[in-house]
Design a protein around this motif. Structure first.
Motif, PDB file in Angstrom:
ATOM      1  N   ALA A 219       0.828  -1.206   0.000  1.00 34.85           N
ATOM      2  CA  ALA A 219       0.000   0.000   0.000  1.00 34.85           C
ATOM      3  C   ALA A 219       0.862   1.256   0.000  1.00 34.85           C
ATOM      4  N   LEU A 220       1.919   1.263   0.808  1.00 34.91           N
ATOM      5  CA  LEU A 220       2.820   2.412   0.811  1.00 34.91           C
ATOM      6  C   LEU A 220       3.493   2.585  -0.545  1.00 34.91           C
ATOM      7  N   LYS A 221       3.913   1.479  -1.144  1.00 37.36           N
ATOM      8  CA  LYS A 221       4.560   1.534  -2.447  1.00 37.36           C
ATOM      9  C   LYS A 221       3.625   2.108  -3.506  1.00 37.36           C
ATOM     10  N   HIS A 222       2.317   1.847  -3.337  1.00 30.16           N
ATOM     11  CA  HIS A 222       1.355   2.290  -4.348  1.00 30.16           C
ATOM     12  C   HIS A 222       0.641   3.582  -3.972  1.00 30.16           C
ATOM     13  N   GLY A 223       1.220   4.332  -3.044  1.00 32.60           N
ATOM     14  CA  GLY A 223       0.748   5.694  -2.851  1.00 32.60           C
ATOM     15  C   GLY A 223      -0.006   6.004  -1.588  1.00 32.60           C
ATOM     16  N   ALA A 224      -0.167   5.042  -0.678  1.00 37.97           N
ATOM     17  CA  ALA A 224      -0.864   5.354   0.569  1.00 37.97           C
ATOM     18  C   ALA A 224      -0.089   6.404   1.355  1.00 37.97           C
ATOM     19  N   SER A 225      -0.809   7.338   1.951  1.00 37.88           N
ATOM     20  CA  SER A 225      -0.182   8.363   2.785  1.00 37.88           C
ATOM     21  C   SER A 225       0.234   7.792   4.129  1.00 37.88           C
ATOM     22  N   ALA A 226      -0.538   6.827   4.615  1.00 39.21           N
ATOM     23  CA  ALA A 226      -0.246   6.185   5.894  1.00 39.21           C
ATOM     24  C   ALA A 226      -0.917   4.812   5.908  1.00 39.21           C
ATOM     25  N   VAL A 227      -0.297   3.884   6.618  1.00 39.14           N
ATOM     26  CA  VAL A 227      -0.890   2.556   6.793  1.00 39.14           C
ATOM     27  C   VAL A 227      -0.939   2.236   8.279  1.00 39.14           C
ATOM     28  N   PHE A 228      -1.918   1.417   8.666  1.00 41.34           N
ATOM     29  CA  PHE A 228      -2.130   1.096  10.069  1.00 41.34           C
ATOM     30  C   PHE A 228      -2.353  -0.405  10.237  1.00 41.34           C
ATOM     31  N   ASP A 229      -1.834  -0.921  11.339  1.00 42.11           N
ATOM     32  CA  ASP A 229      -2.072  -2.311  11.711  1.00 42.11           C
ATOM     33  C   ASP A 229      -3.204  -2.335  12.729  1.00 42.11           C
ATOM     34  N   PRO A 230      -4.396  -2.800  12.346  1.00 42.97           N
ATOM     35  CA  PRO A 230      -5.536  -2.750  13.272  1.00 42.97           C
ATOM     36  C   PRO A 230      -5.404  -3.706  14.452  1.00 42.97           C
ATOM     37  N   THR A 231      -4.436  -4.628  14.387  1.00 44.45           N
ATOM     38  CA  THR A 231      -4.234  -5.562  15.499  1.00 44.45           C
ATOM     39  C   THR A 231      -3.261  -5.012  16.540  1.00 44.45           C
ATOM     40  N   SER A 232      -2.619  -3.890  16.240  1.00 42.05           N
ATOM     41  CA  SER A 232      -1.630  -3.319  17.153  1.00 42.05           C
ATOM     42  C   SER A 232      -2.321  -2.590  18.303  1.00 42.05           C
ATOM     43  N   THR A 233      -1.844  -2.849  19.514  1.00 43.92           N
ATOM     44  CA  THR A 233      -2.384  -2.134  20.679  1.00 43.92           C
ATOM     45  C   THR A 233      -1.723  -0.777  20.852  1.00 43.92           C
ATOM     46  N   ALA A 234      -0.668  -0.534  20.090  1.00 44.82           N
ATOM     47  CA  ALA A 234       0.073   0.721  20.223  1.00 44.82           C
ATOM     48  C   ALA A 234      -0.533   1.856  19.405  1.00 44.82           C
ATOM     49  N   VAL A 235      -1.433   1.505  18.502  1.00 44.74           N
ATOM     50  CA  VAL A 235      -1.999   2.511  17.595  1.00 44.74           C
ATOM     51  C   VAL A 235      -3.516   2.443  17.630  1.00 44.74           C
ATOM     52  N   ASP A 236      -4.168   3.586  17.803  1.00 40.31           N
ATOM     53  CA  ASP A 236      -5.618   3.686  17.669  1.00 40.31           C
ATOM     54  C   ASP A 236      -5.910   4.205  16.261  1.00 40.31           C
ATOM     55  N   VAL A 237      -6.425   3.336  15.417  1.00 40.62           N
ATOM     56  CA  VAL A 237      -6.597   3.665  14.007  1.00 40.62           C
ATOM     57  C   VAL A 237      -7.502   4.878  13.815  1.00 40.62           C
ATOM     58  N   VAL A 238      -8.603   4.918  14.534  1.00 44.71           N
ATOM     59  CA  VAL A 238      -9.551   6.021  14.375  1.00 44.71           C
ATOM     60  C   VAL A 238      -8.906   7.349  14.768  1.00 44.71           C
ATOM     61  N   THR A 239      -8.165   7.348  15.881  1.00 49.55           N
ATOM     62  CA  THR A 239      -7.465   8.563  16.306  1.00 49.55           C
ATOM     63  C   THR A 239      -6.472   9.029  15.253  1.00 49.55           C
ATOM     64  N   GLU A 240      -5.752   8.073  14.670  1.00 48.88           N
ATOM     65  CA  GLU A 240      -4.766   8.425  13.645  1.00 48.88           C
ATOM     66  C   GLU A 240      -5.436   9.037  12.420  1.00 48.88           C
ATOM     67  N   VAL A 241      -6.564   8.478  12.010  1.00 52.39           N
ATOM     68  CA  VAL A 241      -7.278   9.031  10.852  1.00 52.39           C
ATOM     69  C   VAL A 241      -7.748  10.453  11.148  1.00 52.39           C
ATOM     70  N   LYS A 242      -8.273  10.655  12.333  1.00 50.11           N
ATOM     71  CA  LYS A 242      -8.748  12.005  12.689  1.00 50.11           C
ATOM     72  C   LYS A 242      -7.589  12.989  12.792  1.00 50.11           C
ATOM     73  N   ASN A 243      -6.463  12.541  13.349  1.00 45.81           N
ATOM     74  CA  ASN A 243      -5.296  13.427  13.431  1.00 45.81           C
ATOM     75  C   ASN A 243      -4.825  13.854  12.041  1.00 45.81           C
ATOM     76  N   ALA A 244      -4.913  12.923  11.095  1.00 46.51           N
ATOM     77  CA  ALA A 244      -4.441  13.209   9.732  1.00 46.51           C
ATOM     78  C   ALA A 244      -5.412  14.077   8.946  1.00 46.51           C
ATOM     79  N   THR A 245      -6.626  14.218   9.444  1.00 45.78           N
ATOM     80  CA  THR A 245      -7.656  14.957   8.700  1.00 45.78           C
ATOM     81  C   THR A 245      -8.147  16.174   9.474  1.00 45.78           C
ATOM     82  N   GLY A 246      -7.288  16.711  10.301  1.00 45.77           N
ATOM     83  CA  GLY A 246      -7.647  17.922  11.033  1.00 45.77           C
ATOM     84  C   GLY A 246      -8.748  17.721  12.052  1.00 45.77           C
TER      85      GLY A 246
END
Length: 363
Positions: A219-246
């Motif tokens: 996904a990164l190779k094909h142009g994704a701005s950011a990628v997330f591992d939904p199984t990771s406890t270290a990252v809250d995917v929804v928070t990251e999306v909101k942070n990236a979109t103001g």
């Protein structure tokens, strides 16, 4: 000729059957490559309700019962044409792809007569409902379903045009605008191709959530701005999306995974009055959070395949908007390996496979 024929749940057989001959208006194609689709994996477990025939009940469009030849994502070379074929459009030796959508086309059918063939209540597909399939050495197809590949596109990439059309249709239905932010749930073939389409049509930020690291890297190779591992406890995917979109959330969310968790995340990650597009085929009945839908005034829609969008997709391919698609092809196999190195690999080796292509000429 050799053909892989579907008899039912976990019963696919490589058989010798007669070569087809083109009837009036038909094109005979020597198959080069056929992609294994998610629907093929669903079929491995059970016939697709309404789309597949059974051993006793013929499909109303094809009038065929099981067994049927499999395969609907395919490319090949024209080797013969029937009487009445427009050879100025489809010539002998041409490299072609096929839109496998089959519908009733009756004037009394509202979807078929209103430019929505994919929503015909009797819809099926070449390679699922009958009429031959791409998992055979040859197939004869109505000329109206055959499209010539741009000269710069190899036949293996041509086999990706069908799933690319699925993604193209989904993005069109989303009303995406240049500059929009997009969040994609699922990095399988459809998720990755949806990524390519939204980038080609001007999305400004594209995030993608996928548990498999190899798919996130693609996904990164094909142009994704950011990628997330939904199984990771270290990252809250929804928070990251909101942070990236103001803080707003994504303008458009595509669910290309089709599980309860991804649908729930979609409602949390989309902006107020944003759009959620379901592209996935569900195997269970999900719960819908109507409260989130109401408090955000979210629009939720779903898409089914495509309808006569191959010309648009092929024009975009010819313009170079989808270079590098061969990256998502992770294995090429022959007919003899279809079950063990094809279907089962896609089911049980998702950390290693994205798109597997099958060829009658691959040993």
């Amino acid at each position: 000729m050799k053909a892989l024929r579907y008899y039912g749940s976990e019963d696919i057989r490589l058989e010798d059957i007669p070569d087809p001959s083109p009837r009036e208006g038909e094109v005979k194609i020597k198959v080069a490559w056929n992609g294994i689709c998610g629907s093929d994996m669903h079929s491995w477990h059970a016939p697709l309700p309404g789309v597949s025939p059974s051993a006793t009940q013929a499909h109303p469009i094809t009038n065929e019962k099981l067994p049927v030849i499999m395969g609907h994502e395919f490319s090949g070379t024209v080797v013969d044409v029937g009487r009445g074929v427009d050879t100025s459009r489809i010539s002998l030796g041409a490299h072609v792809v096929v839109e496998p959508l089959l519908t009733c086309m009756k004037p009394t059918c509202h979807p078929c007569s209103s430019g929505m063939r994919n929503l015909c209540p009797l819809v099926t597909f070449i390679g699922i409902g009958g009429c031959g399939g791409g998992l055979a050495e040859y197939i004869c197809v109505s000329q109206r379903l055959v499209y010539t590949l741009p000269p710069n596109v190899p036949l293996d990439v041509g086999a990706l045009v069908e799933p690319l059309a699925v993604a193209w249709h989904a993005v069109k239905r989303s009303n995406l605008k240049a500059g929009d932010s997009v969040f994609i749930l699922g990095g399988g073939p459809i998720g990755l191709l949806t990524l390519r389409v939204v980038k080609a049509l001007g999305a400004a930020w594209v995030g993608l959530s996928e548990p498999v690291s190899m798919r996130r890297e693609l996904a990164l190779k094909h142009g994704a701005s950011a990628v997330f591992d939904p199984t990771s406890t270290a990252v809250d995917v929804v928070t990251e999306v909101k942070n990236a979109t103001g803080g707003r959330g994504a303008d458009v969310v595509f669910d290309c995974a089709g599980i309860q968790r991804t649908l729930d995340i979609a409602f949390l990650a989309v902006k107020p009055r944003g759009m959620i597009v379901n592209v996935a085929v569900w195997v269970t009945r999900p719960e819908l959070d109507m409260a989130s839908m109401m408090t955000k005034e979210v629009v939720l829609t779903s898409t089914l395949c495509y309808d006569r969008e191959y010309p648009e997709v092929l024009e975009a391919v010819a313009q170079g908007k989808f270079h590098g698609l061969e990256d998502i092809i992770t294995r090429r196999i022959g007919f003899n390996d279809f079950i063990e190195k094809g279907i089962k690999a896609m089911l049980y080796e998702q950390d290693k496979q994205v798109k597997i292509l099958v060829s009658p000429d691959c040993k």
